[in-house]
Design an enzyme around this catalytic site. Structure first.
Site, PDB file in Angstrom:
ATOM      1  N   ARG A  50       0.808  -1.223   0.000  1.00 14.32           N
ATOM      2  CA  ARG A  50       0.000   0.000   0.000  1.00 14.32           C
ATOM      3  C   ARG A  50       0.842   1.274   0.000  1.00 14.32           C
ATOM      4  O   ARG A  50       0.298   2.373  -0.066  1.00 14.32           O
ATOM      5  CB  ARG A  50      -0.931  -0.003   1.208  1.00 14.32           C
ATOM      6  CG  ARG A  50      -0.235  -0.020   2.538  1.00 14.32           C
ATOM      7  CD  ARG A  50      -1.237  -0.186   3.669  1.00 14.32           C
ATOM      8  NE  ARG A  50      -0.573  -0.285   4.958  1.00 14.32           N
ATOM      9  CZ  ARG A  50      -1.208  -0.548   6.095  1.00 14.32           C
ATOM     10  NH1 ARG A  50      -2.512  -0.763   6.078  1.00 14.32           N
ATOM     11  NH2 ARG A  50      -0.550  -0.621   7.231  1.00 14.32           N
ATOM     12  N   LYS A 157       3.732 -20.606   7.170  1.00 17.21           N
ATOM     13  CA  LYS A 157       3.183 -20.954   8.474  1.00 17.21           C
ATOM     14  C   LYS A 157       2.967 -19.670   9.271  1.00 17.21           C
ATOM     15  O   LYS A 157       3.621 -18.665   8.989  1.00 17.21           O
ATOM     16  CB  LYS A 157       4.102 -21.924   9.212  1.00 17.21           C
ATOM     17  CG  LYS A 157       5.318 -21.284   9.879  1.00 17.21           C
ATOM     18  CD  LYS A 157       6.030 -22.298  10.751  1.00 17.21           C
ATOM     19  CE  LYS A 157       7.133 -21.638  11.563  1.00 17.21           C
ATOM     20  NZ  LYS A 157       6.664 -20.798  12.669  1.00 17.21           N
ATOM     21  N   HIS A 187      10.309 -23.766   6.547  1.00 16.48           N
ATOM     22  CA  HIS A 187      11.691 -23.641   6.071  1.00 16.48           C
ATOM     23  C   HIS A 187      12.620 -24.672   6.704  1.00 16.48           C
ATOM     24  O   HIS A 187      13.690 -24.953   6.160  1.00 16.48           O
ATOM     25  CB  HIS A 187      12.224 -22.221   6.313  1.00 16.48           C
ATOM     26  CG  HIS A 187      12.567 -21.928   7.741  1.00 16.48           C
ATOM     27  ND1 HIS A 187      11.648 -21.470   8.657  1.00 16.48           N
ATOM     28  CD2 HIS A 187      13.743 -22.035   8.417  1.00 16.48           C
ATOM     29  CE1 HIS A 187      12.235 -21.299   9.817  1.00 16.48           C
ATOM     30  NE2 HIS A 187      13.506 -21.632   9.715  1.00 16.48           N
ATOM     31  N   LYS A 191      16.436 -27.243   5.517  1.00 17.34           N
ATOM     32  CA  LYS A 191      17.745 -27.228   6.160  1.00 17.34           C
ATOM     33  C   LYS A 191      18.574 -28.431   5.697  1.00 17.34           C
ATOM     34  O   LYS A 191      18.056 -29.544   5.580  1.00 17.34           O
ATOM     35  CB  LYS A 191      17.594 -27.231   7.687  1.00 17.34           C
ATOM     36  CG  LYS A 191      17.150 -25.881   8.241  1.00 17.34           C
ATOM     37  CD  LYS A 191      17.155 -25.881   9.737  1.00 17.34           C
ATOM     38  CE  LYS A 191      16.851 -24.481  10.280  1.00 17.34           C
ATOM     39  NZ  LYS A 191      17.934 -23.529   9.991  1.00 17.34           N
ATOM     40  N   GLU A 225      16.867 -22.381  21.774  1.00 17.15           N
ATOM     41  CA  GLU A 225      17.333 -21.142  21.160  1.00 17.15           C
ATOM     42  C   GLU A 225      17.958 -20.192  22.171  1.00 17.15           C
ATOM     43  O   GLU A 225      17.504 -20.091  23.312  1.00 17.15           O
ATOM     44  CB  GLU A 225      16.164 -20.440  20.470  1.00 17.15           C
ATOM     45  CG  GLU A 225      15.567 -21.235  19.322  1.00 17.15           C
ATOM     46  CD  GLU A 225      14.530 -20.429  18.564  1.00 17.15           C
ATOM     47  OE1 GLU A 225      14.890 -19.808  17.553  1.00 17.15           O
ATOM     48  OE2 GLU A 225      13.371 -20.420  19.006  1.00 17.15           O
ATOM     49  N   ASP A 244       4.480 -22.204  17.586  1.00 23.10           N
ATOM     50  CA  ASP A 244       5.508 -21.583  16.752  1.00 23.10           C
ATOM     51  C   ASP A 244       6.464 -22.608  16.153  1.00 23.10           C
ATOM     52  O   ASP A 244       6.817 -22.513  14.980  1.00 23.10           O
ATOM     53  CB  ASP A 244       6.288 -20.561  17.585  1.00 23.10           C
ATOM     54  CG  ASP A 244       7.165 -19.663  16.732  1.00 23.10           C
ATOM     55  OD1 ASP A 244       6.758 -19.325  15.596  1.00 23.10           O
ATOM     56  OD2 ASP A 244       8.260 -19.286  17.187  1.00 23.10           O
ATOM     57  N   HIS A 249       7.834 -27.507  13.021  1.00 21.02           N
ATOM     58  CA  HIS A 249       9.232 -27.909  12.876  1.00 21.02           C
ATOM     59  C   HIS A 249       9.531 -29.249  13.546  1.00 21.02           C
ATOM     60  O   HIS A 249      10.099 -30.162  12.929  1.00 21.02           O
ATOM     61  CB  HIS A 249      10.171 -26.860  13.483  1.00 21.02           C
ATOM     62  CG  HIS A 249      10.073 -25.506  12.854  1.00 21.02           C
ATOM     63  ND1 HIS A 249       9.544 -25.284  11.602  1.00 21.02           N
ATOM     64  CD2 HIS A 249      10.456 -24.283  13.310  1.00 21.02           C
ATOM     65  CE1 HIS A 249       9.602 -23.998  11.324  1.00 21.02           C
ATOM     66  NE2 HIS A 249      10.151 -23.369  12.339  1.00 21.02           N
ATOM     67  N   LYS A 339      12.975 -20.617  24.258  1.00 19.95           N
ATOM     68  CA  LYS A 339      13.770 -19.417  24.010  1.00 19.95           C
ATOM     69  C   LYS A 339      14.526 -18.988  25.261  1.00 19.95           C
ATOM     70  O   LYS A 339      14.150 -19.341  26.373  1.00 19.95           O
ATOM     71  CB  LYS A 339      12.868 -18.285  23.520  1.00 19.95           C
ATOM     72  CG  LYS A 339      12.282 -18.555  22.129  1.00 19.95           C
ATOM     73  CD  LYS A 339      11.578 -17.350  21.557  1.00 19.95           C
ATOM     74  CE  LYS A 339      11.123 -17.591  20.132  1.00 19.95           C
ATOM     75  NZ  LYS A 339      12.240 -17.775  19.196  1.00 19.95           N
TER      76      LYS A 339
END
Length: 476
Positions: A50, A157, A187, A191, A225, A244, A249, A339
């Site tokens: 936009r 996703k 994704h 890998k 992570e 997530d 995954h 995380k």
């Protein structure tokens, strides 16, 4: 630079062209393909957004993204920038789709061919229905002539927030497109080390003949992570760690580790085998969710901008799962991610049963063998075994066969995975994309867990950030 195979004239229409995914992943991935000579000679990106931009302003944005990613000026970038055009538009405005159709037609006239169309949606899932219906309604998916030009649609996703929303998205996609036109991106499947799981298992006879519960005691799949939620508070708080990465995954990694031998490396056959093993996941009963799942949130998460005060969103989880499959019955599978857990550790650990009878030397430790397929901190495969220690006594010690896939410095996170996936979209290879059946099977397993967690079962724990202590405390 010209792709050496299947040099297919292609128009890549990017909805949400100035968004975060485009900046971090897609634009650098397209540049990566360009530098490797893998883009078709006639390839154009039409950015749909936009903003009141001209082609030149959009190209300036692309230049900024590339130089930011390359950490400095890039010489000779002009031919690459010419690939990009801009189309101002609003998702809910019919006229915008008419103007986009005119841009497609102009491209075909310029090239003198009927180009293929590749649609990419870097937008929130709530916009999918309106966009998909409008691109179909305004003829953007129609071939220029019978038998000429394909249309592929790339869907990011999350594939819904639960089974019902996933089915609604799939129903809509199914009304407008054939399954071989739909490319659902996870994704992680692109890998290198996940692709290597199939090669390691099915291109070698060392382990596959006994791959299953007869010799394997357990499987642990972990994505720990170092990073936290940072600036993604609003998005992450409505999703959580399990949606997530767990629902997609981790379960895709499980499918690659446990799937039966495919008859070929044909995309449809690989997807069917993955779907079969995912459908074999045993759905946890309420009392099993209490005993076999664990969730926690790191201290300080609720202070992140965008996070709801008093949020019960998990930033860490651990789940024990089982497969209702003859080869894997009674083999526990541990799924773990979170995380702010210190140094990144992303791997699959296959633990073999202790030999019975045990022929370990008297007084020496009992041991089990392990195979570790690791993505981080470096891409490698480790095979643990035990040998006699040098000397006069009969004592054992651990040794390791180690295959290092490549140095860490050679891996460009996200970029090469997205480059591989985009190239496969152009070439029509769906091996690394998720099928409808896989999505249904994954949500079938995760829905009851998420529903129980929403009701407070089990209780949400907390943990100190930047430490792996919670992974040792979690018992499932």
């Amino acid at each position: 630079m010209v792709a050496p195979q299947q040099n297919i004239p292609t128009v890549f229409a990017a909805f949400g062209a100035t968004g975060d995914l485009m900046r971090r992943k897609v634009i650098p991935a397209i540049f990566h393909l360009y530098t490797k000579g893998e883009l078709p000679s006639r390839f154009r990106v039409i950015g749909f957004s936009r903003r009141e931009w001209s082609d030149e302003q959009f190209q300036g944005f692309i230049k900024e993204v590339i130089e930011e990613h390359q950490k400095g000026p890039v010489a000779g970038l002009e031919p690459f920038l010419e690939v990009f055009r801009f189309q101002r538009g609003y998702f809910e405005e019919p006229r915008s789709y008419e103007e986009l159709k005119a841009a497609f037609d102009a491209c075909d006239r310029e090239w003198g061919v009927c180009s293929n169309k590749l649609f990419y949606f870097s937008v929130a899932p709530e916009f999918y229905e309106g966009i998909l219906r409008d691109i179909s309604k305004h003829g953007l998916t129609e071939p220029c002539a019978p038998g000429e030009g394909w249309t592929h649609v790339i869907v990011e996703k999350p594939f819904g927030m639960d089974s019902n929303t996933a089915k609604a998205i799939d129903k809509l996609l199914g009304q407008l497109f054939e399954e071989d036109q739909i490319y659902r991106i996870d994704h992680y499947l692109a890998k290198e080390m996940l692709q290597n799981i199939l090669t390691f298992r099915f291109s070698n006879n060392l382990f596959e003949l006994q791959w299953g519960g007869r010799l394997i005691e357990s499987i642990t799949i972990r994505l720990l992570e170092k990073i936290g939620v940072e600036k993604r508070g609003s998005f992450y708080d409505g999703v959580g760690a399990f949606r997530d990465v767990g629902q997609n995954h981790l379960l895709q990694m499980l499918a690659l580790i446990a799937m039966d031998v495919p008859e070929s490396f044909d995309a449809g056959e690989i997807q069917r085998k993955r779907a079969d093993i995912l459908h074999a996941l045993k759905v946890l009963k309420p009392e099993e969710i209490e005993a076999h799942t664990f969730r926690a949130q790191y201290d300080g998460y609720r202070e992140i901008p965008g996070v709801t005060p008093g949020s019960s969103t998990e930033t860490y989880f651990k789940v024990r799962a089982y497969l209702d499959h003859a080869k894997w019955r009674d083999v526990p599978i541990f799924l773990e991610s979170g995380k702010r857990l210190g140094a990144s550790q992303k791997e699959v650990v296959v633990t073999f049963k202790h030999p019975t009878p045990c022929l370990c030397p008297p007084g020496q430790p009992h041991h089990k063998n392990e195979i570790v397929i690791r993505m981080e901190p470096q891409e490698e495969i480790l095979v643990e075994f035990w040998v006699k220690r040098p000397g006069f006594s009969f004592a054992t010690e651990q040794r390791m066969f180690r295959y290092l896939h490549r140095p860490v410095s050679e891996h460009v996170p996200y970029v090469e995975e997205y480059a591989k996936l985009l190239l496969d979209c152009v070439r029509g290879d769906q091996s690394l994309f998720i099928s409808t059946e896989e999505i249904r099977a994954m949500w079938r397993f995760t829905d009851p867990i998420l529903e129980a967690w929403a009701k407070g079962t089990p209780t949400l724990a907390t943990y100190a950030p930047d430490s792996k202590e919670i992974t040792e405390i979690a018992r499932v």
